[in-house]
Design a protein around this motif. Structure first.
Motif, PDB file in Angstrom:
ATOM      1  N   PRO A   1       0.818  -1.220   0.000  1.00 55.85           N
ATOM      2  CA  PRO A   1       0.000   0.000   0.000  1.00 55.85           C
ATOM      3  C   PRO A   1       0.852   1.270   0.000  1.00 55.85           C
ATOM      4  CG  PRO A   1      -0.119  -1.098   2.140  1.00 55.85           C
ATOM      5  CD  PRO A   1       0.582  -2.035   1.208  1.00 55.85           C
ATOM      6  N   LEU A   2       2.051   1.198   0.591  1.00 54.75           N
ATOM      7  CA  LEU A   2       2.917   2.381   0.610  1.00 54.75           C
ATOM      8  C   LEU A   2       3.424   2.699  -0.792  1.00 54.75           C
ATOM      9  CD1 LEU A   2       4.931   1.735   3.891  1.00 54.75           C
ATOM     10  CD2 LEU A   2       3.206   3.500   3.498  1.00 54.75           C
ATOM     11  N   ILE A   3       3.725   1.653  -1.570  1.00 57.51           N
ATOM     12  CA  ILE A   3       4.139   1.894  -2.956  1.00 57.51           C
ATOM     13  C   ILE A   3       3.007   2.582  -3.701  1.00 57.51           C
ATOM     14  CG2 ILE A   3       4.805   0.835  -5.164  1.00 57.51           C
ATOM     15  CD1 ILE A   3       5.980  -1.501  -3.593  1.00 57.51           C
ATOM     16  N   ILE A   4       1.808   1.994  -3.590  1.00 62.68           N
ATOM     17  CA  ILE A   4       0.677   2.511  -4.363  1.00 62.68           C
ATOM     18  C   ILE A   4       0.362   3.956  -3.966  1.00 62.68           C
ATOM     19  CG2 ILE A   4      -1.773   2.241  -4.839  1.00 62.68           C
ATOM     20  CD1 ILE A   4      -1.352  -0.798  -4.369  1.00 62.68           C
ATOM     21  N   CYS A   5       0.227   4.179  -2.678  1.00 65.00           N
ATOM     22  CA  CYS A   5      -0.108   5.526  -2.209  1.00 65.00           C
ATOM     23  C   CYS A   5       1.021   6.496  -2.557  1.00 65.00           C
ATOM     24  CB  CYS A   5      -0.360   5.501  -0.706  1.00 65.00           C
ATOM     25  SG  CYS A   5      -1.039   7.017  -0.085  1.00 65.00           S
ATOM     26  N   GLY A   6       2.255   6.026  -2.415  1.00 62.12           N
ATOM     27  CA  GLY A   6       3.408   6.863  -2.748  1.00 62.12           C
ATOM     28  C   GLY A   6       3.393   7.278  -4.213  1.00 62.12           C
ATOM     29  N   LEU A   7       2.968   6.373  -5.099  1.00 60.07           N
ATOM     30  CA  LEU A   7       2.917   6.710  -6.528  1.00 60.07           C
ATOM     31  C   LEU A   7       1.879   7.798  -6.787  1.00 60.07           C
ATOM     32  CD1 LEU A   7       3.219   3.123  -8.049  1.00 60.07           C
ATOM     33  CD2 LEU A   7       4.946   4.941  -8.088  1.00 60.07           C
TER      34      LEU A   7
ATOM     35  N   THR B   1      12.025   2.547  -1.185  1.00 62.32           N
ATOM     36  CA  THR B   1      11.781   3.213   0.098  1.00 62.32           C
ATOM     37  C   THR B   1      10.551   2.615   0.785  1.00 62.32           C
ATOM     38  OG1 THR B   1      10.619   4.982  -1.070  1.00 62.32           O
ATOM     39  CG2 THR B   1      12.907   5.373  -0.498  1.00 62.32           C
ATOM     40  N   ALA B   2       9.531   2.252  -0.013  1.00 64.07           N
ATOM     41  CA  ALA B   2       8.345   1.623   0.581  1.00 64.07           C
ATOM     42  C   ALA B   2       8.739   0.287   1.188  1.00 64.07           C
ATOM     43  CB  ALA B   2       7.262   1.427  -0.470  1.00 64.07           C
ATOM     44  N   PHE B   3       9.632  -0.433   0.501  1.00 69.73           N
ATOM     45  CA  PHE B   3      10.081  -1.716   1.037  1.00 69.73           C
ATOM     46  C   PHE B   3      10.818  -1.508   2.360  1.00 69.73           C
ATOM     47  CE2 PHE B   3      13.253  -5.213   1.231  1.00 69.73           C
ATOM     48  CZ  PHE B   3      12.358  -6.238   1.463  1.00 69.73           C
ATOM     49  N   LEU B   4      11.668  -0.467   2.395  1.00 70.23           N
ATOM     50  CA  LEU B   4      12.367  -0.156   3.652  1.00 70.23           C
ATOM     51  C   LEU B   4      11.364   0.074   4.788  1.00 70.23           C
ATOM     52  CD1 LEU B   4      14.933   0.771   5.291  1.00 70.23           C
ATOM     53  CD2 LEU B   4      14.371   3.076   4.531  1.00 70.23           C
ATOM     54  N   PHE B   5      10.321   0.865   4.496  1.00 71.47           N
ATOM     55  CA  PHE B   5       9.321   1.146   5.520  1.00 71.47           C
ATOM     56  C   PHE B   5       8.527  -0.113   5.873  1.00 71.47           C
ATOM     57  CE2 PHE B   5       8.698   5.798   6.470  1.00 71.47           C
ATOM     58  CZ  PHE B   5       9.958   6.153   6.045  1.00 71.47           C
TER      59      PHE B   5
ATOM     60  N   SER C   1      -6.453   1.957   7.212  1.00 72.17           N
ATOM     61  CA  SER C   1      -5.335   2.614   6.535  1.00 72.17           C
ATOM     62  C   SER C   1      -4.182   2.893   7.495  1.00 72.17           C
ATOM     63  CB  SER C   1      -5.801   3.914   5.893  1.00 72.17           C
ATOM     64  OG  SER C   1      -6.337   4.760   6.887  1.00 72.17           O
ATOM     65  N   ASN C   2      -4.473   3.018   8.801  1.00 66.84           N
ATOM     66  CA  ASN C   2      -3.397   3.141   9.780  1.00 66.84           C
ATOM     67  C   ASN C   2      -2.339   4.178   9.373  1.00 66.84           C
ATOM     68  OD1 ASN C   2      -1.967   2.601  12.047  1.00 66.84           O
ATOM     69  ND2 ASN C   2      -1.009   0.715  11.282  1.00 66.84           N
ATOM     70  N   ASN C   3      -2.815   5.357   8.949  1.00 60.87           N
ATOM     71  CA  ASN C   3      -1.930   6.473   8.576  1.00 60.87           C
ATOM     72  C   ASN C   3      -1.032   6.228   7.371  1.00 60.87           C
ATOM     73  OD1 ASN C   3      -2.889   8.292  10.384  1.00 60.87           O
ATOM     74  ND2 ASN C   3      -1.375   7.838  11.966  1.00 60.87           N
ATOM     75  N   ILE C   4      -1.416   5.297   6.498  1.00 59.11           N
ATOM     76  CA  ILE C   4      -0.643   5.062   5.280  1.00 59.11           C
ATOM     77  C   ILE C   4      -0.508   6.364   4.480  1.00 59.11           C
ATOM     78  CG2 ILE C   4      -0.789   4.009   2.980  1.00 59.11           C
ATOM     79  CD1 ILE C   4      -1.939   1.525   4.434  1.00 59.11           C
ATOM     80  N   GLY C   5      -1.573   7.156   4.458  1.00 58.34           N
ATOM     81  CA  GLY C   5      -1.566   8.400   3.700  1.00 58.34           C
ATOM     82  C   GLY C   5      -0.477   9.356   4.151  1.00 58.34           C
ATOM     83  N   PHE C   6      -0.101   9.294   5.424  1.00 55.00           N
ATOM     84  CA  PHE C   6       0.962  10.167   5.930  1.00 55.00           C
ATOM     85  C   PHE C   6       2.334   9.506   5.784  1.00 55.00           C
ATOM     86  CE2 PHE C   6      -2.836  11.599   8.201  1.00 55.00           C
ATOM     87  CZ  PHE C   6      -2.831  12.927   7.826  1.00 55.00           C
TER      88      PHE C   6
ATOM     89  N   PHE D   1       1.350  19.861  -2.829  1.00 56.61           N
ATOM     90  CA  PHE D   1       1.573  19.167  -1.565  1.00 56.61           C
ATOM     91  C   PHE D   1       0.277  18.544  -1.072  1.00 56.61           C
ATOM     92  CE2 PHE D   1       5.612  21.435  -1.173  1.00 56.61           C
ATOM     93  CZ  PHE D   1       6.386  20.316  -0.974  1.00 56.61           C
ATOM     94  N   ASN D   2      -0.007  17.394  -1.590  1.00 50.98           N
ATOM     95  CA  ASN D   2      -1.230  16.692  -1.217  1.00 50.98           C
ATOM     96  C   ASN D   2      -1.023  15.999   0.128  1.00 50.98           C
ATOM     97  OD1 ASN D   2      -3.521  15.201  -1.051  1.00 50.98           O
ATOM     98  ND2 ASN D   2      -3.119  13.939  -2.855  1.00 50.98           N
ATOM     99  N   ILE D   3      -1.562  16.605   1.200  1.00 50.98           N
ATOM    100  CA  ILE D   3      -1.450  15.996   2.528  1.00 50.98           C
ATOM    101  C   ILE D   3      -2.718  15.160   2.757  1.00 50.98           C
ATOM    102  CG2 ILE D   3      -0.946  16.477   4.979  1.00 50.98           C
ATOM    103  CD1 ILE D   3       1.107  17.764   3.380  1.00 50.98           C
ATOM    104  N   GLY D   4      -3.583  15.106   1.738  1.00 47.55           N
ATOM    105  CA  GLY D   4      -4.917  14.540   1.934  1.00 47.55           C
ATOM    106  C   GLY D   4      -5.082  13.104   1.507  1.00 47.55           C
ATOM    107  N   ALA D   5      -3.978  12.392   1.280  1.00 47.43           N
ATOM    108  CA  ALA D   5      -4.098  11.014   0.802  1.00 47.43           C
ATOM    109  C   ALA D   5      -4.888  10.151   1.779  1.00 47.43           C
ATOM    110  CB  ALA D   5      -2.710  10.418   0.567  1.00 47.43           C
TER     111      ALA D   5
END
Lengths: 300, 345
Positions: free
Chosen positions: B61-67, B296-300, B272-277, B78-82
């Motif tokens: 989910p971090l990869i997807i949201c990050g993209l 980087t998503a893999f690292l996280f 979502s557990n704050n994935i958007g942030f 600066f989309n803080i609204g994911a």
């Protein structure tokens, strides 16, 4: 329902809820008047609420804890200033990072010190002002040092920002730093002052919330730091207007609590949503144009 | 290797090093041995197929949201609204999925994905509109829209849709789940990693191609760097801003695929557990580069699952501190490298 809103209890509730909003909004305002956006008010409140709980539980003395907490918040403010003013890093991104850092640190430390994923043990709240605290119903609110300070802050902010040399210089730095520098104002120093004042005021907001609850729990700030920023925007960066914006948000929060108790036709989630919806409507332009300080968020 | 690329590699490795040092100091202060903790983390995650699978599952989910965010950030939005956008989208995705799975069978997956995508995109329309028409900073509007989205979903779910005495929607049929990685290789036995991971990788490659090999990508990046100059060069700036925001917000909804079709089969409050942030940090760390985001998503993801793995030694929340320190040190180190190595500023 009307009776429960028109009562003194409700008024006291609103006065209490008003305080963290106004402290947070004034904090953000001092920073932005100097041209530094700080969206980490939420984080500053979280770390301050936690620190206050930790110090009070450890040392017992509420006033010493208050002082130590403000020092913690000032240290974080200095770090924020180092990144945004000295290194000129994007303020929004830094703010997001700070929010994650402070929320994460608080979560980690309650687990580490108190083996709980949600809250600290209870502690004694800040004592109230003598005599006034004994008045029935509204005494607890009217006799609270921080609440009283919150109300005096309206006059302090107005006076400092618009009637002192410090205020004039701070605003000039936020509006037109080049011109300010030409006139011999130390731009970065004033930006730093703004950020430090912001740290102290937002810290008081967090301290009040922790003291009022008598403990720190994860998620207790519940977006108040963001509502404070919204109040500042709706209040158009003016202390008196911000006062009314905060009063409105406090009214909605009081209403939400009252509705949860008495039950009503309006679901509590909808009431919860109202402050944010109003903010968006204001931004769309229903309540006139809002104009931030001209150099707000621009590194110098 | 260009000097710029060298500088990038230098700043990413230096900031990781800074983070590791800072976290180690913190661990030493509280009386823990950092080497034991990092050692346990690495052996638990990389030593077992299950651990690796869980890290991939958390990274997806971090990869997807990050993209999605990268598309916005490339255009300097600066989309803080994911967090809000993806919750709205995932909620609608699951609603469509459990209502239509009887009729559409496996075809419900694309239909539900499309519905979620459109809803998230529409949620991004308000900040985009305000940005273009009123010049209102998207930062503040997206933060407000986050709260509105979460309260709205909460209201709709609890009042009308949730399965009795839960905070989730109905479960989809077993037949419309996406295969798990453990169905293909027994190495990942027991982990929740599923084919959505490969979908995320494909999406990253596709986005990389768009950003760096097409005219659209060129225009998006030029608007991000200098909107005024781009306008004079004939780029339709407002159109780029609008579509970057809408599609970026839409992409964040795909986070729901991993959870709904790959894992639980329903939308649940707090999924979502704050994935958007967290994804903001992931994207910044990768400097908005889609291929970088995979790493980087893999690292996280490793840190996320690794936190659970070391939980007996130190509270897993230490990883939240670690993640935040990564983002702050990349910001600081990046600037320092720019000043002293690239001699900019």
């Amino acid at each position: 329902m009307i009776e429960s809103i028109l009562s003194l209890t409700f008024l006291a509730q609103v006065l209490r809820m008003f305080t963290p909003y106004y402290l947070g909004a004034s904090a953000a305002n001092f920073s932005e008047r100097g041209g530094v956006i700080n969206i980490a008010i939420e984080g500053f409140m979280i770390i301050s609420a936690f620190s206050y709980a930790f110090f009070t539980i450890t040392f017992g003395n509420p006033f010493v804890s208050l002082l130590l907490t403000i020092i913690v918040s000032l240290l974080f403010s200095l770090l924020y200033a180092l990144l945004t003013i000295k290194l000129k890093i994007n303020q929004i991104v830094t703010g997001v990072g700070f929010n994650l850092l402070m929320a994460g640190t608080a979560k980690f430390l309650i687990m580490f010190f108190y083996q709980s994923s949600s809250n600290t043990p209870n502690f004694q709240p800040l004592p109230g002002l003598p005599f006034i605290s004994d008045i029935p119903v509204i005494g607890k609110a009217a006799g609270d040092y921080i609440i009283v300070f919150g109300f005096i802050l309206i006059f302090i902010s107005q006076f400092v920002l618009f009637r002192t040399r410090f205020g004039l210089r701070l605003r000039s730095v936020g509006e037109n730093p080049e011109a300010a520098e030409t006139l011999g104002v130390g731009v970065r120093v004033y930006k730093l002052y703004g950020v430090l004042v912001c740290g102290v005021l937002s810290s008081l907001g967090g301290i009040w919330l922790a003291s009022n609850q008598g403990s720190f729990s994860d998620g207790m700030i519940a977006g108040r730091g963001y509502i404070a920023i919204a109040a500042m925007i709706i209040g158009k960066w003016k202390p008196v207007n911000i006062f009314f914006a905060c009063l409105m948000f406090a009214f909605f929060e009081g209403l939400e609590i009252t509705l949860q108790i008495t039950g009503s036709f309006l679901p509590s989630q909808i009431v919860q949503m109202l402050p944010y919806v109003i903010t968006v409507l204001v931004l769309i332009g229903f309540i006139g144009k809002t104009r931030p300080p001209a150099a707000d968020g621009v590194p110098y | 290797m260009s000097r710029k690329l060298k500088a990038n590699i230098l700043s990413i490795s230096l900031s990781l090093l800074t983070t590791i040092i800072l976290t180690s100091l913190l661990l030493i202060i509280i009386g823990k041995n950092p080497i034991t903790i990092y050692g346990t983390l690495i052996s638990e995650v990389f030593g077992t197929g299950y651990g690796l699978g869980q890290a991939l599952f958390k990274a997806t989910p971090l990869i997807i949201c990050g993209l999605g965010l990268a598309l916005c950030f490339q255009a300097s939005l600066f989309n803080i609204g994911a967090e809000g956008q993806l919750n709205i989208g995932a909620f609608v995705m699951s609603f469509v999925a459990y209502n239509l799975d009887d009729y559409l069978g496996i075809m419900v997956i694309p239909v539900a994905i499309a519905a979620g995508f459109v809803m998230s995109a529409l949620w991004g329309l308000i900040p985009a509109f305000l940005k273009i028409k009123r010049g209102v900073s998207e930062v503040i509007t997206t933060i407000m829209m986050n709260f509105i989205a979460l309260a709205l979903v909460n209201y709709l779910l609890i009042e009308f849709i949730a399965v009795k005495s839960t905070v989730r929607t109905e479960r989809i049929l077993d037949t419309v789940f996406i295969p798990k990685l453990s169905d293909i290789s027994s190495v990942f036995q027991g982990s929740s990693a599923n084919m959505t991971f490969f979908f995320a990788i494909l999406l990253a490659v596709f986005m990389y191609f768009i950003f760096y090999k097409t005219r659209y990508g060129y225009e998006i990046r030029s608007v991000g760097l200098n909107p005024t100059a781009s306008r004079y060069l004939g780029v339709k700036t407002n159109r780029i801003i609008l579509w970057s925001f809408l599609i970026g917000a839409g992409i964040t909804s795909l986070v729901g695929v991993n959870f709904i079709f790959g894992y639980k089969g329903y939308y649940e409050l707090g999924f979502s557990n704050n994935i958007g942030f967290t994804a903001i940090a992931v994207t910044l760390l990768a400097k908005n580069n889609p291929i970088g985001i995979i790493f980087t998503a893999f690292l996280f993801g490793v840190l996320d699952y690794g936190g659970l793995a070391v939980n007996t030694l130190v509270p897993k929340e230490i990883m939240l501190v670690f993640q935040a320190l990564v983002i702050l040190s990349i910001l600081a180190v990046d600037k320092v490298v720019k000043i002293y190595y690239l001699k900019e500023d």
